[in-house]
Design a protein around this motif. Structure first.
Motif, PDB file in Angstrom:
ATOM      1  N   UNK A 173      -8.877 -11.339  -2.693  1.00  0.00           N
ATOM      2  CA  UNK A 173      -9.342 -12.701  -2.418  1.00  0.00           C
ATOM      3  C   UNK A 173      -9.227 -13.026  -0.929  1.00  0.00           C
ATOM      4  N   UNK A 174      -8.193 -12.492  -0.289  1.00  0.00           N
ATOM      5  CA  UNK A 174      -7.975 -12.755   1.146  1.00  0.00           C
ATOM      6  C   UNK A 174      -8.950 -11.961   2.013  1.00  0.00           C
ATOM      7  N   UNK A 175      -9.203 -10.695   1.638  1.00  0.00           N
ATOM      8  CA  UNK A 175     -10.089  -9.818   2.399  1.00  0.00           C
ATOM      9  C   UNK A 175     -11.184  -9.282   1.468  1.00  0.00           C
ATOM     10  N   UNK A 176     -12.150 -10.106   1.112  1.00  0.00           N
ATOM     11  CA  UNK A 176     -13.173  -9.691   0.135  1.00  0.00           C
ATOM     12  C   UNK A 176     -14.053  -8.538   0.612  1.00  0.00           C
ATOM     13  N   UNK A 177     -14.127  -8.314   1.921  1.00  0.00           N
ATOM     14  CA  UNK A 177     -14.963  -7.237   2.445  1.00  0.00           C
ATOM     15  C   UNK A 177     -14.320  -5.858   2.296  1.00  0.00           C
ATOM     16  N   UNK A 178     -13.016  -5.803   2.032  1.00  0.00           N
ATOM     17  CA  UNK A 178     -12.310  -4.520   1.894  1.00  0.00           C
ATOM     18  C   UNK A 178     -12.275  -4.137   0.418  1.00  0.00           C
ATOM     19  N   UNK A 179     -12.777  -2.952   0.097  1.00  0.00           N
ATOM     20  CA  UNK A 179     -12.832  -2.501  -1.296  1.00  0.00           C
ATOM     21  C   UNK A 179     -11.768  -1.461  -1.625  1.00  0.00           C
ATOM     22  N   UNK A 180     -11.266  -0.764  -0.621  1.00  0.00           N
ATOM     23  CA  UNK A 180     -10.290   0.306  -0.843  1.00  0.00           C
ATOM     24  C   UNK A 180      -8.911  -0.288  -1.155  1.00  0.00           C
ATOM     25  N   UNK A 181      -8.343   0.068  -2.301  1.00  0.00           N
ATOM     26  CA  UNK A 181      -7.053  -0.480  -2.748  1.00  0.00           C
ATOM     27  C   UNK A 181      -5.945  -0.164  -1.750  1.00  0.00           C
ATOM     28  N   UNK A 182      -5.953   1.043  -1.215  1.00  0.00           N
ATOM     29  CA  UNK A 182      -4.936   1.433  -0.241  1.00  0.00           C
ATOM     30  C   UNK A 182      -5.009   0.543   0.995  1.00  0.00           C
ATOM     31  N   UNK A 183      -6.204   0.295   1.495  1.00  0.00           N
ATOM     32  CA  UNK A 183      -6.381  -0.560   2.670  1.00  0.00           C
ATOM     33  C   UNK A 183      -5.934  -1.991   2.379  1.00  0.00           C
ATOM     34  N   UNK A 184      -6.189  -2.455   1.167  1.00  0.00           N
ATOM     35  CA  UNK A 184      -5.749  -3.803   0.792  1.00  0.00           C
ATOM     36  C   UNK A 184      -4.228  -3.895   0.820  1.00  0.00           C
ATOM     37  N   UNK A 211      -2.970  -3.894   4.352  1.00  0.00           N
ATOM     38  CA  UNK A 211      -3.159  -5.207   4.978  1.00  0.00           C
ATOM     39  C   UNK A 211      -2.109  -6.205   4.494  1.00  0.00           C
ATOM     40  N   UNK A 212      -1.743  -6.124   3.216  1.00  0.00           N
ATOM     41  CA  UNK A 212      -0.682  -7.002   2.702  1.00  0.00           C
ATOM     42  C   UNK A 212       0.643  -6.721   3.400  1.00  0.00           C
ATOM     43  N   UNK A 213       0.956  -5.458   3.564  1.00  0.00           N
ATOM     44  CA  UNK A 213       2.200  -5.085   4.235  1.00  0.00           C
ATOM     45  C   UNK A 213       2.181  -5.606   5.676  1.00  0.00           C
ATOM     46  N   UNK A 237       2.683  -9.328   5.728  1.00  0.00           N
ATOM     47  CA  UNK A 237       4.086  -9.636   5.471  1.00  0.00           C
ATOM     48  C   UNK A 237       4.942  -9.401   6.700  1.00  0.00           C
ATOM     49  N   UNK A 238       4.679  -8.308   7.390  1.00  0.00           N
ATOM     50  CA  UNK A 238       5.426  -7.981   8.611  1.00  0.00           C
ATOM     51  C   UNK A 238       5.200  -9.065   9.665  1.00  0.00           C
ATOM     52  N   UNK A 239       3.962  -9.455   9.858  1.00  0.00           N
ATOM     53  CA  UNK A 239       3.650 -10.495  10.839  1.00  0.00           C
ATOM     54  C   UNK A 239       4.320 -11.816  10.479  1.00  0.00           C
ATOM     55  N   UNK A 240       4.352 -12.121   9.194  1.00  0.00           N
ATOM     56  CA  UNK A 240       4.999 -13.349   8.739  1.00  0.00           C
ATOM     57  C   UNK A 240       6.500 -13.315   9.031  1.00  0.00           C
ATOM     58  N   UNK A 241       7.140 -12.183   8.773  1.00  0.00           N
ATOM     59  CA  UNK A 241       8.572 -12.050   9.038  1.00  0.00           C
ATOM     60  C   UNK A 241       8.866 -12.115  10.535  1.00  0.00           C
ATOM     61  N   UNK A 242       8.024 -11.487  11.344  1.00  0.00           N
ATOM     62  CA  UNK A 242       8.216 -11.536  12.791  1.00  0.00           C
ATOM     63  C   UNK A 242       8.056 -12.965  13.311  1.00  0.00           C
ATOM     64  N   UNK A 243       7.067 -13.686  12.801  1.00  0.00           N
ATOM     65  CA  UNK A 243       6.845 -15.073  13.212  1.00  0.00           C
ATOM     66  C   UNK A 243       8.051 -15.938  12.823  1.00  0.00           C
TER      67      UNK A 243
END
Length: 110
Positions: A51-62, A65-67, A70-76
């Motif tokens: 839902x966040x990245x509808x253009x990405x179809x590859x499960x691994x890439x999704x 991107x979640x990881x 999450x990392x960016x959120x923790x750093x912020x």
């Protein structure tokens, strides 16, 4: 003789319950709960990411991107916390008299 044997679907490793007693059972139940939590996370996360990245179809890439998100959120969050500490550091200098902590500790129960 094993009490219970199953294959972990994610790691493809055989898991064997061999020890007896409440402590062993509790440890194995905790392991099963962790597996269930990971399973739930991995089952729902791609849908959230899709839902966040509808253009990405590859499960691994999704999941990558979640990881990263999450990392960016923790750093912020860490940066905001450090800024708050820096902003308030020293703001109570001079509020307490010398030796006040020792006086307060005298009233504490032993």
């Amino acid at each position: 003789m094993p009490l219970l044997v199953w294959v972990d679907a994610r790691s493809r490793r055989q898991v064997t319950l061999t020890k007896h007693g409440p402590a062993a059972l509790q440890a194995h139940l905790a392991a099963l709960q962790a597996i269930a939590a990971a399973w739930t996370w991995s089952a729902s996360s791609p849908a959230i990411a899709q839902r966040r990245w509808p253009d990405v179809q590859d499960r691994r890439q999704l999941l990558l991107r979640l990881v990263q998100a999450g990392r960016e959120s923790l750093e912020r969050e860490a940066s905001e916390r450090e800024a708050a500490v820096s902003e308030t550091a020293g703001s109570l200098t001079g509020v307490y008299e010398s030796g006040e902590l020792a006086r307060v500790r005298e009233d504490w129960p032993a």
